[in-house]
Design an enzyme around this catalytic site. Structure first.
Site, PDB file in Angstrom:
ATOM      1  NE  ARG A   1      -3.283   2.530   2.672  1.00 32.72           N
ATOM      2  CZ  ARG A   1      -3.177   3.360   3.697  1.00 32.72           C
ATOM      3  NH1 ARG A   1      -2.517   3.000   4.784  1.00 32.72           N
ATOM      4  NH2 ARG A   1      -3.748   4.534   3.658  1.00 32.72           N
TER       5      ARG A   1
ATOM      6  CG  HIS B   1      -1.002   8.896   3.574  1.00 41.56           C
ATOM      7  ND1 HIS B   1      -1.116   7.550   3.859  1.00 41.56           N
ATOM      8  CD2 HIS B   1      -0.564   9.469   4.722  1.00 41.56           C
ATOM      9  CE1 HIS B   1      -0.739   7.317   5.113  1.00 41.56           C
ATOM     10  NE2 HIS B   1      -0.407   8.477   5.671  1.00 41.56           N
TER      11      HIS B   1
ATOM     12  CD  GLU C   1      -4.392   7.530   9.737  1.00 44.19           C
ATOM     13  OE1 GLU C   1      -3.821   8.594  10.040  1.00 44.19           O
ATOM     14  OE2 GLU C   1      -3.995   6.422  10.130  1.00 44.19           O
TER      15      GLU C   1
ATOM     16  CG  ASN D   1      -4.898   3.246   8.817  1.00 40.18           C
ATOM     17  OD1 ASN D   1      -5.021   2.254   8.088  1.00 40.18           O
ATOM     18  ND2 ASN D   1      -4.455   4.415   8.378  1.00 40.18           N
TER      19      ASN D   1
ATOM     20  CE1 TYR E   1       0.206   2.583  13.641  1.00 45.78           C
ATOM     21  CE2 TYR E   1      -1.794   3.610  12.792  1.00 45.78           C
ATOM     22  CZ  TYR E   1      -0.519   3.111  12.590  1.00 45.78           C
ATOM     23  OH  TYR E   1       0.031   3.147  11.328  1.00 45.78           O
TER      24      TYR E   1
ATOM     25  CD  GLU F   1      -1.421   3.907   8.160  1.00 42.66           C
ATOM     26  OE1 GLU F   1      -1.170   4.310   9.316  1.00 42.66           O
ATOM     27  OE2 GLU F   1      -1.587   4.661   7.195  1.00 42.66           O
TER      28      GLU F   1
HETATM   29  O1  IFM Z   1       2.772   7.605  10.083  1.00 40.03           O
HETATM   30  C1  IFM Z   1       1.399   7.606  10.279  1.00 40.03           C
HETATM   31  C2  IFM Z   1       0.670   7.440   8.958  1.00 40.03           C
HETATM   32  O2  IFM Z   1       1.032   8.410   8.034  1.00 40.03           O
HETATM   33  C3  IFM Z   1      -0.809   7.541   9.174  1.00 40.03           C
HETATM   34  N1  IFM Z   1      -1.249   6.641  10.221  1.00 40.03           N
HETATM   35  C4  IFM Z   1      -0.518   6.637  11.448  1.00 40.03           C
HETATM   36  C5  IFM Z   1       0.963   6.498  11.193  1.00 40.03           C
HETATM   37  C6  IFM Z   1       1.733   6.512  12.528  1.00 40.03           C
HETATM   38  O3  IFM Z   1       1.517   7.693  13.203  1.00 40.03           O
END
Ligand code: IFM
Length: 445
Positions: free
Chosen positions: A74, A118, A163, A291, A293, A350
């Site tokens: 990606r 992005h 995002e 995404n 985290y 992500e």
């Molecule tokens: O680096 C970023 C990415 O560009 C977008 N999502 C989160 C990642 C980590 O912060």
């Protein structure tokens, strides 16, 4: 961990974070070039001018992907490389870069996933209002059509926006990302225009590339109240509205969530926005990119503008970003999105972690046990969701390479491949070999 044999394992990157060549071969200035060259905006004054020099080293990087057995990659297309002014005259040298990249990927059997936006907005468009401008959806549609015309024969998986929450809120509300504006109304206008731009892009892509798989990538989080106190529960509900439903509801239901809409109307935040217009965002999609985290623990806070504050509990494990490591959140999120929004397919577009690592590495392998553990626990959480019926089709680790981590500059290393930013030497980390093994294992079922 059980993954289907055709599961699309990959890694992700983004143009401004890795390409460099920021003003080379006709690329127009983008908001991150301007922002990172403004004093005090990015740690240590770092910029994406050179980054991982991927613009020149893409062949070496694709060879690394091949070595790791990645099935998919990606990446994002840089709008100002294709259209230096944002609209109007295209830049052939920029168009050719992604032609070369796509050809290389396909040559070695890696499926490309292309993200149209992005975060590297052409500065020229920011000068005309950027995401707060009502013209954005049409500017984005023009750019989308250009990309579809040149790459549609080889690029079969398209992601409109990465995002949009960050575009709107980090860029126009908190001001910690480009273009660095702090204005609540501007932020919600920007968010509104990301929805409309997404909708227009999907319309354009559907018409031009009826066979393509189309989606959007949202950064979603699990929002949990700090205590059982109803005020904390209400705070978590509002936080969920901001982080998740303000984006999921337009895309899947064509409307804004009623609770947050009422709150924001009362504050006068939505002046000049026609909430009904957001139905344009609800174009049928082939997949949703998520995404993930971390989770967020939320408490009631009467002194904050929207009545909530995110808190980090003591003694929880965290990454170098100070983000809690909470793998079960990925499972819960996937189950929730599947239950409440039912996208036909989901990709984790992500997931990954930064940990402190040296700038220079001796030898040909860097041990990164914390990242291996992070990935292992999140893959396991994804496998649980899959086993419970979530149509999860693939998983992209963030990130292939250490890269420009926005306002943090080069101080946070997310790569499964280490990059020495002085020499541009790439060194595999143990996590890259771990991913390779997972891919091999899942190929045999
Ligand atoms: O680096 C970023 C990415 O560009 C977008 N999502 C989160 C990642 C980590 O912060």
């Amino acid at each position: 961990m059980n993954f289907p044999t055709d599961f699309l394992w990959g890694a992700a990157t983004a143009s401004y974070q890795i390409e460099g060549a920021a003003l080379e071969d006709g690329r127009g200035e983008c908001i991150w070039t301007r922002f990172s060259h403004t004093d005090g905006k990015v740690k240590h004054g770092h910029t994406g001018d050179v980054a991982c020099d991927h613009y020149h080293r893409y062949a070496e990087d694709v060879a690394l992907m091949q070595q790791l057995g990645l099935r998919a990659y990606r990446f994002s297309i840089s709008w100002p490389r294709l259209l230096p002014e944002g609209t109007g005259a295209p830049n052939q040298a920029g168009i050719d870069f992604y032609n070369r990249l796509l050809d290389k990927l396909l040559e070695v059997g890696i499926t490309p996933f292309g993200t149209l936006y992005h975060w590297d907005l052409p500065q020229r468009l920011e000068d005309r209002g950027g995401w707060t401008s009502a013209d954005m959806p049409e500017w984005f549609a023009e750019y989308t059509a250009l990309a579809a015309k040149h790459y549609g024969d080889r690029l079969k998986h398209w992601i409109t926006l990465n995002e949009p929450w960050c575009t709107a809120f980090l860029g126009y509300y908190f001001g910690i990302h480009a273009p660095g504006i702090r204005d609540e109304r501007a932020a919600f206008r920007a968010a509104h225009h990301t929805h409309l731009a997404h909708g227009r892009a999907i319309q354009v892509l559907r018409e031009m590339l009826p066979q393509a798989q189309l989606g959007i990538t949202l950064n979603l989080a699990v929002e949990q109240p700090l205590t059982d106190d109803p005020r904390d529960q209400q705070a978590a509900q509002i936080a969920d509205g901001f982080q998740n439903r303000w984006f999921l509801d337009p895309v899947f239901k064509g409307q804004y969530p009623a609770d947050l809409l009422a709150l924001l109307r009362e504050r006068g935040t939505l002046e000049g926005i026609d909430p009904e217009a957001v139905r344009l965002a609800a174009q049928p999609l082939d997949f949703l990119g998520i995404n993930y985290y971390t989770r967020q623990i939320v408490r009631h806070d009467p002194n904050s503008p929207h009545g909530f504050t995110v808190v980090l509990p003591e003694n929880v494990p965290v990454t170098d970003m100070n983000w809690e490591i909470y793998p079960q959140g990925l499972r819960d999120l996937l189950l929730r999105v599947h239950r409440e929004y039912a996208p036909p397919a989901i990709y984790v577009t992500e997931n990954g972690a930064a940990f402190p690592e040296p700038e220079h590495v001796e030898g040909d392998l860097l041990d990164d046990p914390q990242r291996v553990a992070y990935l292992q626990s999140h893959f396991a959480a994804a496998a649980e969701a899959l086993a419970q019926g979530v149509p999860l089709k693939g998983y992209f680790v963030w990130s292939l390479l250490d890269n420009f981590e926005w306002a943090e500059g080069y101080t946070k290393r997310f790569g499964i491949v280490h990059v020495d930013f002085t020499t541009q030497k790439r060194t595999l980390k143990r996590s890259a070999l771990y991913l390779k093994q997972v891919i091999q294992d899942s190929a045999v079922g």
